[in-house]
Scaffold this active site. Sequence first.
Site, PDB file in Angstrom:
ATOM      1  N   HIS A 153     -14.209  -3.606   8.812  1.00  0.00           N
ATOM      2  CA  HIS A 153     -13.579  -3.160   7.567  1.00  0.00           C
ATOM      3  C   HIS A 153     -13.744  -4.169   6.446  1.00  0.00           C
ATOM      4  O   HIS A 153     -12.975  -4.179   5.485  1.00  0.00           O
ATOM      5  CB  HIS A 153     -12.094  -2.847   7.762  1.00  0.00           C
ATOM      6  CG  HIS A 153     -11.848  -1.806   8.811  1.00  0.00           C
ATOM      7  ND1 HIS A 153     -12.324  -0.524   8.717  1.00  0.00           N
ATOM      8  CD2 HIS A 153     -11.194  -1.872   9.989  1.00  0.00           C
ATOM      9  CE1 HIS A 153     -11.968   0.161   9.783  1.00  0.00           C
ATOM     10  NE2 HIS A 153     -11.285  -0.637  10.583  1.00  0.00           N
ATOM     11  N   LYS A 179       0.833  -1.200   0.000  1.00  0.00           N
ATOM     12  CA  LYS A 179       0.000   0.000   0.000  1.00  0.00           C
ATOM     13  C   LYS A 179       0.874   1.259   0.000  1.00  0.00           C
ATOM     14  O   LYS A 179       0.518   2.251  -0.635  1.00  0.00           O
ATOM     15  CB  LYS A 179      -0.917   0.005   1.223  1.00  0.00           C
ATOM     16  CG  LYS A 179      -2.051  -1.009   1.193  1.00  0.00           C
ATOM     17  CD  LYS A 179      -3.079  -0.621   2.259  1.00  0.00           C
ATOM     18  CE  LYS A 179      -3.979  -1.712   2.774  1.00  0.00           C
ATOM     19  NZ  LYS A 179      -4.645  -2.621   1.942  1.00  0.00           N
ATOM     20  N   GLU A 182      -2.303   7.422   7.927  1.00  0.00           N
ATOM     21  CA  GLU A 182      -3.048   8.443   7.181  1.00  0.00           C
ATOM     22  C   GLU A 182      -4.170   9.016   8.024  1.00  0.00           C
ATOM     23  O   GLU A 182      -4.530   8.463   9.058  1.00  0.00           O
ATOM     24  CB  GLU A 182      -3.565   7.893   5.843  1.00  0.00           C
ATOM     25  CG  GLU A 182      -4.530   6.743   5.977  1.00  0.00           C
ATOM     26  CD  GLU A 182      -4.879   6.103   4.627  1.00  0.00           C
ATOM     27  OE1 GLU A 182      -4.030   6.049   3.721  1.00  0.00           O
ATOM     28  OE2 GLU A 182      -6.020   5.632   4.504  1.00  0.00           O
ATOM     29  N   ARG A 235      -7.145  -8.052  -9.113  1.00  0.00           N
ATOM     30  CA  ARG A 235      -7.863  -9.313  -9.342  1.00  0.00           C
ATOM     31  C   ARG A 235      -9.329  -8.995  -9.585  1.00  0.00           C
ATOM     32  O   ARG A 235      -9.746  -7.852  -9.494  1.00  0.00           O
ATOM     33  CB  ARG A 235      -7.760 -10.189  -8.093  1.00  0.00           C
ATOM     34  CG  ARG A 235      -8.226  -9.444  -6.842  1.00  0.00           C
ATOM     35  CD  ARG A 235      -8.359 -10.346  -5.646  1.00  0.00           C
ATOM     36  NE  ARG A 235      -8.340  -9.625  -4.397  1.00  0.00           N
ATOM     37  CZ  ARG A 235      -9.388  -9.086  -3.799  1.00  0.00           C
ATOM     38  NH1 ARG A 235     -10.569  -9.138  -4.375  1.00  0.00           N
ATOM     39  NH2 ARG A 235      -9.280  -8.471  -2.649  1.00  0.00           N
TER      40      ARG A 235
HETATM   41  P1  ADP Z   1     -12.934  -7.910  -1.707  1.00  0.00           P
HETATM   42  O1  ADP Z   1     -12.491  -6.492  -1.692  1.00  0.00           O
HETATM   43  O2  ADP Z   1     -12.929  -8.526  -3.061  1.00  0.00           O
HETATM   44  O3  ADP Z   1     -14.186  -8.107  -0.990  1.00  0.00           O
HETATM   45  P2  ADP Z   1     -11.732  -9.407   0.475  1.00  0.00           P
HETATM   46  O4  ADP Z   1     -10.555  -8.896   1.198  1.00  0.00           O
HETATM   47  O5  ADP Z   1     -13.022  -9.443   1.190  1.00  0.00           O
HETATM   48  O6  ADP Z   1     -11.784  -8.638  -0.919  1.00  0.00           O
HETATM   49  O7  ADP Z   1     -11.353 -10.849   0.005  1.00  0.00           O
HETATM   50  C1  ADP Z   1     -11.985 -11.412  -1.095  1.00  0.00           C
HETATM   51  C2  ADP Z   1     -12.168 -12.885  -0.927  1.00  0.00           C
HETATM   52  O8  ADP Z   1     -10.926 -13.481  -1.144  1.00  0.00           O
HETATM   53  C3  ADP Z   1     -12.630 -13.359   0.416  1.00  0.00           C
HETATM   54  O9  ADP Z   1     -14.013 -13.438   0.566  1.00  0.00           O
HETATM   55  C4  ADP Z   1     -12.042 -14.730   0.423  1.00  0.00           C
HETATM   56  O10 ADP Z   1     -12.887 -15.616  -0.273  1.00  0.00           O
HETATM   57  C5  ADP Z   1     -10.795 -14.578  -0.332  1.00  0.00           C
HETATM   58  N1  ADP Z   1      -9.596 -14.367   0.450  1.00  0.00           N
HETATM   59  C6  ADP Z   1      -9.087 -13.200   0.888  1.00  0.00           C
HETATM   60  N2  ADP Z   1      -7.924 -13.383   1.506  1.00  0.00           N
HETATM   61  C7  ADP Z   1      -7.672 -14.711   1.470  1.00  0.00           C
HETATM   62  C8  ADP Z   1      -6.620 -15.549   1.943  1.00  0.00           C
HETATM   63  N3  ADP Z   1      -5.579 -15.054   2.591  1.00  0.00           N
HETATM   64  N4  ADP Z   1      -6.705 -16.871   1.709  1.00  0.00           N
HETATM   65  C9  ADP Z   1      -7.761 -17.369   1.064  1.00  0.00           C
HETATM   66  N5  ADP Z   1      -8.780 -16.645   0.595  1.00  0.00           N
HETATM   67  C10 ADP Z   1      -8.742 -15.339   0.799  1.00  0.00           C
HETATM   68  P1  ADP Z   2      -7.878  -3.772   2.949  1.00  0.00           P
HETATM   69  O1  ADP Z   2      -6.618  -4.081   2.234  1.00  0.00           O
HETATM   70  O2  ADP Z   2      -7.978  -4.449   4.254  1.00  0.00           O
HETATM   71  O3  ADP Z   2      -9.068  -3.909   2.056  1.00  0.00           O
HETATM   72  P2  ADP Z   2      -8.244  -0.873   2.658  1.00  0.00           P
HETATM   73  O4  ADP Z   2      -7.146   0.109   2.673  1.00  0.00           O
HETATM   74  O5  ADP Z   2      -8.874  -1.175   1.356  1.00  0.00           O
HETATM   75  O6  ADP Z   2      -7.733  -2.218   3.336  1.00  0.00           O
HETATM   76  O7  ADP Z   2      -9.357  -0.376   3.679  1.00  0.00           O
HETATM   77  C1  ADP Z   2     -10.407  -1.192   4.116  1.00  0.00           C
HETATM   78  C2  ADP Z   2     -11.501  -0.356   4.780  1.00  0.00           C
HETATM   79  O8  ADP Z   2     -10.979   0.402   5.885  1.00  0.00           O
HETATM   80  C3  ADP Z   2     -12.139   0.688   3.891  1.00  0.00           C
HETATM   81  O9  ADP Z   2     -13.152   0.157   3.071  1.00  0.00           O
HETATM   82  C4  ADP Z   2     -12.666   1.677   4.913  1.00  0.00           C
HETATM   83  O10 ADP Z   2     -13.847   1.196   5.507  1.00  0.00           O
HETATM   84  C5  ADP Z   2     -11.595   1.671   5.973  1.00  0.00           C
HETATM   85  N1  ADP Z   2     -10.598   2.740   5.757  1.00  0.00           N
HETATM   86  C6  ADP Z   2      -9.463   2.637   5.038  1.00  0.00           C
HETATM   87  N2  ADP Z   2      -8.782   3.806   5.027  1.00  0.00           N
HETATM   88  C7  ADP Z   2      -9.485   4.673   5.776  1.00  0.00           C
HETATM   89  C8  ADP Z   2      -9.291   6.045   6.180  1.00  0.00           C
HETATM   90  N3  ADP Z   2      -8.235   6.758   5.817  1.00  0.00           N
HETATM   91  N4  ADP Z   2     -10.237   6.626   6.960  1.00  0.00           N
HETATM   92  C9  ADP Z   2     -11.320   5.923   7.367  1.00  0.00           C
HETATM   93  N5  ADP Z   2     -11.552   4.630   7.033  1.00  0.00           N
HETATM   94  C10 ADP Z   2     -10.657   3.998   6.255  1.00  0.00           C
END
Ligand code: ADP
Ligand code: ADP
Length: 679
Positions: free
Chosen positions: A235, A116, A200, A301
Amino acid sequence: MFKKILIANRGEIACRVATTARRLGVATVAVYSDVDAQAAHVRACDEAVHIGGAAARDSYLQWQRILDAALATGAQAVHPGYGFLSENEDFARACAAAGLVFIGPPAEAIAAMGSKSAAKSLMEKAGVPLVPGYHGRDNDPALLQREADRIGYPVLIKASAGGGGRGMRRVDRAEDFAAALASCQREAQASFGDDHVLVERYVSRPRHIEIQVFADGHGQCVYLFERDCSVQRRHQKVLEEAPAPGMSAARRAEMGAAAVAAAQAVGYVGAGTVEFIVEPEAGADAGSEVGRFYFMEMNTRLQVEHPVTEAITGHDLVEWQLRVASGERLPATQDALRMRGHAIEARICAENPDAGFLPATGRLDVLRWPAHVAFTRHASGSGHEPSAAVRVDAGVREGDAISPHYDSMVAKLIVWGEDRAQALARLDAALAQTHIVGLQTNVAFLRRVVASRSFAEADLDTALIERERAVLFDQQGLPLHWAAAGVIAQALQAESALQGADPWSRRDGWRIHGGARRRFDLKRGEVHHIATLERHHDGRLQLAMGEASWPLAVTALGGDRHDITLGGERRTLAVHAVGETVAVFGTEGSVELQDFDPIAHAGDHAEAGGRLTAPMPGKVVALLARAGDTVERGQPLAVMEAMKMEHTIAAPRDGVVAELLYAVGDQVGEGAELLRLAD
Ligand code: ADP
Ligand code: ADP
Ligand code: MG
């Protein structure tokens, strides 16, 4: 186009990829672990190869075996789905080295977006707006603290290698920063093997709006509009919709252009999602325009929520992936892309929302979906085929088990309507018709979220679930006396089937267990309820519970359905009995009851006193107390991880820790005793 592909995943995404492949005449190879030999995704594919043990690291993450399987079966390409190996740059490279096409972006693009912090530096150069913050390499704690002070509180500390909402810490005051940093780094190291963080500004009441992008190998890149994924828990996304309420055409074009710039900055090819956090305009109210947006991360993806984009555009994104990976141009240009109507997806998970969304395992004894079109038929290139009103993407069938080895998402329900109001109504109806018995799910919870004021009025932000707590948690759903009436109706139907006669039409001779009165002992959670059914000499029935009593009439409608009239009100209830569990579904929700034999269960809880057991199978990730420590009721004692979530186990009462039975890193079974408390 490919002749044969291997799908390196399981569950709903593997089934979903297989569906499109079949439609395009592409043969499919499944891979499976020990526990998945009979799984739906194995059936959905033309061939299947066993790749190892139940744990993901022994099978779905074993990339050499997956590559061997692809080569042995003559597959030309590998679709990674999401999760598992989908964002693993080494796997993408290994595919290429083995002469296989990785159906995803180039390894370099995965690498560029994998961190990130590094991604933010790239985006800054590409002119994509970022949340004010610090994303440098230097992670000296004193420097990070100074940066946090400069940014201003609240701040968010994020694991640079993070995903799935893990490792994130919100810090409200300067004096809490050091401790939160240490804890974030600990979780980041344990979960991702990398303790780098970024800091952040914490955006208050933000919305999560992401843009679907698609690029081909011929230099074209388009965006397929947005998805609003603001409804989250921990989250993680719960409901996703497209388009985002309050999105103006101008803002959409601006966000689309920023997302395309982000993709192009890393030489992207294939499907990707650029996630933005959106800040409300000062003084804005519910359903107002989409405010300022900042880049959060790019997921390299296909995303879980891609079906809502398919529903509004009429394009099949997996088909696009296969075409682009086989060297074709994008099926549509930006100008040709249109959206129509409104779509919402609900993630159906095996979990208990009332217990902090604790994942649940068990057998899907009953699994009934709403009437749906299994998969939308898409016209390649043109889009805009009429969308299915209800689509179910599932990777399980009735009788399958949800095991602790993989994540808790069981299926997705996707609805489409001409507008948001119609989509909402369809989602509510579809959730009401989704009957799952055998393990806990979030179906009833999802219905309450959909019905909540905030969601109904599109007053969306990531705190929605928290704000609507009062109406979302610990709700009874179907009133208990209705549930009891359902159980009784079912018992009577079963008895009449045994006797080969309909007890409701017979005016004489019918005796409930030889008498005119019968007691039903029902347990809901830990509470024991008594329902009494009385039959008058003229055949009329009376149901009593506690102080109240109602006239009851039942008509069996066939299958699991009964028409029940209680105290002059009539409802249709579906009743599913599995062993001692009876689940009753009505329009208000569902209730699960145990047919309870008070004598057989006497003394069940006698020895439970000092024992603390694992609520599910998983791994011990932290022990927060030592033998000899005096602890208070509610104090966290241990943290377990299962199905990619952490769960804290708290002391049920004041006491002294007598003994710890496991160490950090140990794998434990459900019900295993973790530690002992003494007085
Ligand atoms: P999205 O933003 O697409 O919702 P998520 O972080 O919720 O992304 O993860 C998407 C999907 O990928 C999850 O519901 C799960 O099925 C799979 N997933 C995420 N991380 C892992 C992991 N470390 N191992 C296996 N499956 C994973
Ligand atoms: P991940 O890799 O776990 O998906 P993200 O950076 O996409 O992490 O953030 C996941 C969630 O965390 C976001 O959808 C939001 O709800 C919250 N989030 C992320 N960054 C911020 C921020 N700067 N301020 C408030 N909420 C945040
Ligand atoms: Mg994210």
